[in-house]
Design a protein around this motif. Structure first.
Motif, PDB file in Angstrom:
ATOM      1  N   PRO A 114       0.788  -1.234   0.000  1.00 58.21           N
ATOM      2  CA  PRO A 114       0.000   0.000   0.000  1.00 58.21           C
ATOM      3  C   PRO A 114       0.819   1.282   0.000  1.00 58.21           C
ATOM      4  CG  PRO A 114      -0.155  -1.153   2.118  1.00 58.21           C
ATOM      5  CD  PRO A 114       0.468  -2.101   1.151  1.00 58.21           C
ATOM      6  N   LYS A 115       1.895   1.309   0.755  1.00 55.60           N
ATOM      7  CA  LYS A 115       2.662   2.551   0.863  1.00 55.60           C
ATOM      8  C   LYS A 115       3.506   2.821  -0.374  1.00 55.60           C
ATOM      9  CE  LYS A 115       0.721   3.288   4.653  1.00 55.60           C
ATOM     10  NZ  LYS A 115      -0.478   4.159   4.574  1.00 55.60           N
ATOM     11  N   GLN A 116       3.725   1.800  -1.168  1.00 53.56           N
ATOM     12  CA  GLN A 116       4.479   1.988  -2.408  1.00 53.56           C
ATOM     13  C   GLN A 116       3.557   2.225  -3.603  1.00 53.56           C
ATOM     14  OE1 GLN A 116       5.164  -0.667  -0.330  1.00 53.56           O
ATOM     15  NE2 GLN A 116       7.107   0.023   0.540  1.00 53.56           N
ATOM     16  N   ARG A 117       2.293   2.531  -3.321  1.00 54.59           N
ATOM     17  CA  ARG A 117       1.367   2.879  -4.402  1.00 54.59           C
ATOM     18  C   ARG A 117       0.544   4.115  -4.087  1.00 54.59           C
ATOM     19  NH1 ARG A 117      -2.646  -2.268  -3.566  1.00 54.59           N
ATOM     20  NH2 ARG A 117      -4.561  -1.172  -3.030  1.00 54.59           N
ATOM     21  N   ASP A 118       0.599   4.609  -2.845  1.00 50.45           N
ATOM     22  CA  ASP A 118      -0.120   5.833  -2.474  1.00 50.45           C
ATOM     23  C   ASP A 118       0.137   6.949  -3.480  1.00 50.45           C
ATOM     24  OD1 ASP A 118      -1.567   5.205  -0.207  1.00 50.45           O
ATOM     25  OD2 ASP A 118      -0.004   5.832   1.184  1.00 50.45           O
ATOM     26  N   ILE A 119      -0.902   7.677  -3.828  1.00 50.68           N
ATOM     27  CA  ILE A 119      -0.735   8.869  -4.658  1.00 50.68           C
ATOM     28  C   ILE A 119      -0.398  10.042  -3.733  1.00 50.68           C
ATOM     29  CG2 ILE A 119      -1.870  10.499  -6.211  1.00 50.68           C
ATOM     30  CD1 ILE A 119      -3.557   8.193  -7.253  1.00 50.68           C
ATOM     31  N   ALA A 120       0.728  10.695  -3.985  1.00 51.10           N
ATOM     32  CA  ALA A 120       1.183  11.799  -3.138  1.00 51.10           C
ATOM     33  C   ALA A 120       0.201  12.966  -3.195  1.00 51.10           C
ATOM     34  CB  ALA A 120       2.567  12.262  -3.575  1.00 51.10           C
ATOM     35  N   MET A 121       0.197  13.764  -2.152  1.00 49.34           N
ATOM     36  CA  MET A 121      -0.755  14.866  -2.046  1.00 49.34           C
ATOM     37  C   MET A 121      -0.605  15.873  -3.179  1.00 49.34           C
ATOM     38  SD  MET A 121      -0.922  15.606   2.073  1.00 49.34           S
ATOM     39  CE  MET A 121      -2.122  16.903   1.816  1.00 49.34           C
ATOM     40  N   ASP A 122       0.607  16.033  -3.701  1.00 48.68           N
ATOM     41  CA  ASP A 122       0.836  17.016  -4.767  1.00 48.68           C
ATOM     42  C   ASP A 122       0.703  16.404  -6.161  1.00 48.68           C
ATOM     43  OD1 ASP A 122       3.087  15.449  -4.516  1.00 48.68           O
ATOM     44  OD2 ASP A 122       4.511  17.102  -4.766  1.00 48.68           O
ATOM     45  N   VAL A 123       0.194  15.160  -6.233  1.00 48.00           N
ATOM     46  CA  VAL A 123      -0.022  14.484  -7.519  1.00 48.00           C
ATOM     47  C   VAL A 123      -1.521  14.299  -7.709  1.00 48.00           C
ATOM     48  CG1 VAL A 123       0.350  12.362  -8.845  1.00 48.00           C
ATOM     49  CG2 VAL A 123       2.193  13.299  -7.417  1.00 48.00           C
ATOM     50  N   SER A 124      -2.029  14.666  -8.866  1.00 46.14           N
ATOM     51  CA  SER A 124      -3.457  14.514  -9.129  1.00 46.14           C
ATOM     52  C   SER A 124      -3.821  13.048  -9.285  1.00 46.14           C
ATOM     53  CB  SER A 124      -3.856  15.275 -10.395  1.00 46.14           C
ATOM     54  OG  SER A 124      -3.324  14.638 -11.547  1.00 46.14           O
ATOM     55  N   ARG A 125      -5.072  12.740  -9.053  1.00 43.34           N
ATOM     56  CA  ARG A 125      -5.550  11.371  -9.248  1.00 43.34           C
ATOM     57  C   ARG A 125      -5.317  10.918 -10.685  1.00 43.34           C
ATOM     58  NH1 ARG A 125      -7.091   6.980  -6.298  1.00 43.34           N
ATOM     59  NH2 ARG A 125      -7.101   8.609  -4.717  1.00 43.34           N
ATOM     60  N   GLU A 126      -5.579  11.794 -11.623  1.00 50.02           N
ATOM     61  CA  GLU A 126      -5.394  11.461 -13.034  1.00 50.02           C
ATOM     62  C   GLU A 126      -3.946  11.104 -13.330  1.00 50.02           C
ATOM     63  OE1 GLU A 126      -5.929  13.516 -17.471  1.00 50.02           O
ATOM     64  OE2 GLU A 126      -6.497  14.616 -15.655  1.00 50.02           O
ATOM     65  N   ASP A 127      -3.014  11.920 -12.806  1.00 48.68           N
ATOM     66  CA  ASP A 127      -1.598  11.636 -13.047  1.00 48.68           C
ATOM     67  C   ASP A 127      -1.162  10.356 -12.342  1.00 48.68           C
ATOM     68  OD1 ASP A 127      -1.160  13.753 -14.738  1.00 48.68           O
ATOM     69  OD2 ASP A 127      -0.313  15.066 -13.205  1.00 48.68           O
ATOM     70  N   GLY A 128      -1.630  10.151 -11.115  1.00 47.69           N
ATOM     71  CA  GLY A 128      -1.270   8.943 -10.387  1.00 47.69           C
ATOM     72  C   GLY A 128      -1.694   7.690 -11.130  1.00 47.69           C
ATOM     73  N   GLU A 129      -2.902   7.711 -11.653  1.00 44.54           N
ATOM     74  CA  GLU A 129      -3.379   6.563 -12.426  1.00 44.54           C
ATOM     75  C   GLU A 129      -2.550   6.385 -13.698  1.00 44.54           C
ATOM     76  OE1 GLU A 129      -7.489   7.286 -13.116  1.00 44.54           O
ATOM     77  OE2 GLU A 129      -8.087   6.868 -11.043  1.00 44.54           O
ATOM     78  N   ARG A 130      -2.214   7.492 -14.335  1.00 45.45           N
ATOM     79  CA  ARG A 130      -1.418   7.427 -15.565  1.00 45.45           C
ATOM     80  C   ARG A 130      -0.039   6.835 -15.290  1.00 45.45           C
ATOM     81  NH1 ARG A 130       1.975  11.233 -17.685  1.00 45.45           N
ATOM     82  NH2 ARG A 130       1.144  12.857 -16.289  1.00 45.45           N
ATOM     83  N   PHE A 131       0.582   7.239 -14.177  1.00 47.16           N
ATOM     84  CA  PHE A 131       1.895   6.701 -13.831  1.00 47.16           C
ATOM     85  C   PHE A 131       1.804   5.192 -13.558  1.00 47.16           C
ATOM     86  CE2 PHE A 131       2.855  11.130 -11.924  1.00 47.16           C
ATOM     87  CZ  PHE A 131       3.230  11.605 -13.164  1.00 47.16           C
ATOM     88  N   ALA A 132       0.734   4.770 -12.857  1.00 46.58           N
ATOM     89  CA  ALA A 132       0.563   3.351 -12.558  1.00 46.58           C
ATOM     90  C   ALA A 132       0.394   2.538 -13.839  1.00 46.58           C
ATOM     91  CB  ALA A 132      -0.645   3.146 -11.642  1.00 46.58           C
ATOM     92  N   VAL A 133      -0.402   3.034 -14.756  1.00 51.44           N
ATOM     93  CA  VAL A 133      -0.608   2.337 -16.029  1.00 51.44           C
ATOM     94  C   VAL A 133       0.712   2.237 -16.793  1.00 51.44           C
ATOM     95  CG1 VAL A 133      -1.725   2.491 -18.289  1.00 51.44           C
ATOM     96  CG2 VAL A 133      -3.057   2.901 -16.213  1.00 51.44           C
ATOM     97  N   GLU A 134       1.496   3.303 -16.765  1.00 51.55           N
ATOM     98  CA  GLU A 134       2.798   3.305 -17.446  1.00 51.55           C
ATOM     99  C   GLU A 134       3.699   2.205 -16.900  1.00 51.55           C
ATOM    100  OE1 GLU A 134       6.710   5.934 -16.801  1.00 51.55           O
ATOM    101  OE2 GLU A 134       4.984   7.127 -17.436  1.00 51.55           O
ATOM    102  N   VAL A 135       3.783   2.105 -15.579  1.00 51.70           N
ATOM    103  CA  VAL A 135       4.636   1.091 -14.960  1.00 51.70           C
ATOM    104  C   VAL A 135       4.138  -0.310 -15.293  1.00 51.70           C
ATOM    105  CG1 VAL A 135       5.389   0.113 -12.751  1.00 51.70           C
ATOM    106  CG2 VAL A 135       5.425   2.605 -13.095  1.00 51.70           C
ATOM    107  N   LEU A 136       2.846  -0.526 -15.159  1.00 52.90           N
ATOM    108  CA  LEU A 136       2.305  -1.865 -15.360  1.00 52.90           C
ATOM    109  C   LEU A 136       2.393  -2.307 -16.816  1.00 52.90           C
ATOM    110  CD1 LEU A 136      -0.765  -1.575 -12.978  1.00 52.90           C
ATOM    111  CD2 LEU A 136       1.369  -2.806 -12.553  1.00 52.90           C
ATOM    112  N   ARG A 137       2.146  -1.402 -17.742  1.00 53.26           N
ATOM    113  CA  ARG A 137       2.262  -1.773 -19.154  1.00 53.26           C
ATOM    114  C   ARG A 137       3.704  -2.110 -19.524  1.00 53.26           C
ATOM    115  NH1 ARG A 137      -1.650   2.744 -22.134  1.00 53.26           N
ATOM    116  NH2 ARG A 137      -3.628   1.649 -21.767  1.00 53.26           N
ATOM    117  N   ALA A 138       4.652  -1.510 -18.810  1.00 49.94           N
ATOM    118  CA  ALA A 138       6.064  -1.725 -19.138  1.00 49.94           C
ATOM    119  C   ALA A 138       6.556  -3.116 -18.757  1.00 49.94           C
ATOM    120  CB  ALA A 138       6.924  -0.670 -18.452  1.00 49.94           C
ATOM    121  N   ILE A 139       5.794  -3.834 -17.949  1.00 43.44           N
ATOM    122  CA  ILE A 139       6.255  -5.166 -17.528  1.00 43.44           C
ATOM    123  C   ILE A 139       5.445  -6.291 -18.165  1.00 43.44           C
ATOM    124  CG2 ILE A 139       7.138  -4.282 -15.335  1.00 43.44           C
ATOM    125  CD1 ILE A 139       4.665  -5.548 -13.973  1.00 43.44           C
ATOM    126  N   THR A 140       4.487  -5.965 -19.024  1.00 44.06           N
ATOM    127  CA  THR A 140       3.612  -7.009 -19.566  1.00 44.06           C
ATOM    128  C   THR A 140       4.358  -7.992 -20.460  1.00 44.06           C
ATOM    129  OG1 THR A 140       2.905  -5.505 -21.331  1.00 44.06           O
ATOM    130  CG2 THR A 140       1.502  -5.639 -19.375  1.00 44.06           C
TER     131      THR A 140
END
Length: 276
Positions: A114-140
């Motif tokens: 959980p703590k290695q996926r929290d979206i930081a307070m200064d990061v928007s929800r949209e950006d946080g989701e985009r970053f997560a998708v970027e990481v996950l797609r890179a390992i498929t």
């Protein structure tokens, strides 16, 4: 057919051979591994040591289910970091975890952390989701190459601010859009999901799940709290789920052997009732 396994961190302070022998004696068929119990970092776990661990598990008569707590007790890795270098390092580390899962004989990885996926307070929800998708797609490609399934675990709002419901997690999985990135279901987490009762959530979402953790909201094992596992196992059977169910607990005070025994007794009994 549903098969029962258990997560190895419950047996803290035990060596792996003793853990496997006890897990097999109690009656489990599989063991799920937390990387931090094997080495401080998975990058420190060489090919020879992975082979030894795999052989120890096989010699006990157990199967390796896979890995969970993927980023626990690590630093510098994060799913939604705005820092491209951190995301790049996280991708690299996840790729090593994928390779290690295969080498250890496993077939899946559970992304909780959980703590290695929290979206930081200064990061928007949209950006946080985009970053997560970027990481996950890179390992498929690596998931495909090694035949490993990555299961994303919804957790409660008390633990994280990202992927806190099954619906949110499934939406992210759809954005990633790869068959090796699937859903993980956990009884403790589902107990706080506003989408419905645990059995209702299982019936709605288990067909999309790659893995399942059995536990009680009191942080102990099945049958060690107020949760009735009869309707839970019935919902799993009715949904057609036919994969591993792993016992994962967070309160170790009753002791490893007693927790493992009571949990398996509960799961076996309620599964038999569900199949009757």
């Amino acid at each position: 057919m549903i098969r029962f396994g258990i997560c190895n961190e419950l047996f803290e302070g035990w060596d792996l051979a003793r853990t496997c022998a006890e897990v097999k004696r109690i009656g489990y068929e599989g063991i799920e591994l937390a990387p931090f119990t094997l080495a401080p970092l998975v990058t420190m776990l060489g090919k020879d040591r992975r082979a030894e661990i795999r052989q120890t598990i096989a010699d006990s008569g157990l199967e390796t289910i896979g890995l969970h707590w993927l980023l626990a007790k690590t630093e510098g890795y994060h799913l939604t970091s705005p820092d491209p270098t951190v995301r790049f390092n996280t991708i690299d580390y996840l790729k090593v975890l994928i390779e290690a899962t295969k080498d250890l004989g496993g077939s899946l990885m559970v992304f909780g952390s959980p703590k290695q996926r929290d979206i930081a307070m200064d990061v928007s929800r949209e950006d946080g989701e985009r970053f997560a998708v970027e990481v996950l797609r890179a390992i498929t490609d690596d998931l495909d190459a090694h035949g490993i399934e990555l299961c994303l675990e919804p957790l409660s709002t008390a633990e994280t601010n990202f992927l806190t419901s099954i619906s949110e997690t499934r939406a992210l999985i759809e954005r990633v859009g790869h068959p090796k990135v699937t859903l993980h279901l956990d009884v403790k987490a589902m107990s706080s999901d506003s989408g419905g009762s645990v059995p209702d959530l299982i019936r709605a979402h288990a067909p999309y799940a790659g893995h399942f953790h059995a536990n009680d909201p009191n942080l102990r094992g099945p049958g060690m709290g107020d949760t009735d596992f009869g309707p839970i196992l019935k919902a799993l059977v009715d949904s057609g789920y036919d994969r591993w169910v792993s016992v994962e607990v967070f309160d170790f005070t009753p002791g490893a052997e007693e927790t493992a025994r009571q949990s398996l007794d509960c799961l076996r009994r309620t599964l038999a009732e569900a199949l009757a």
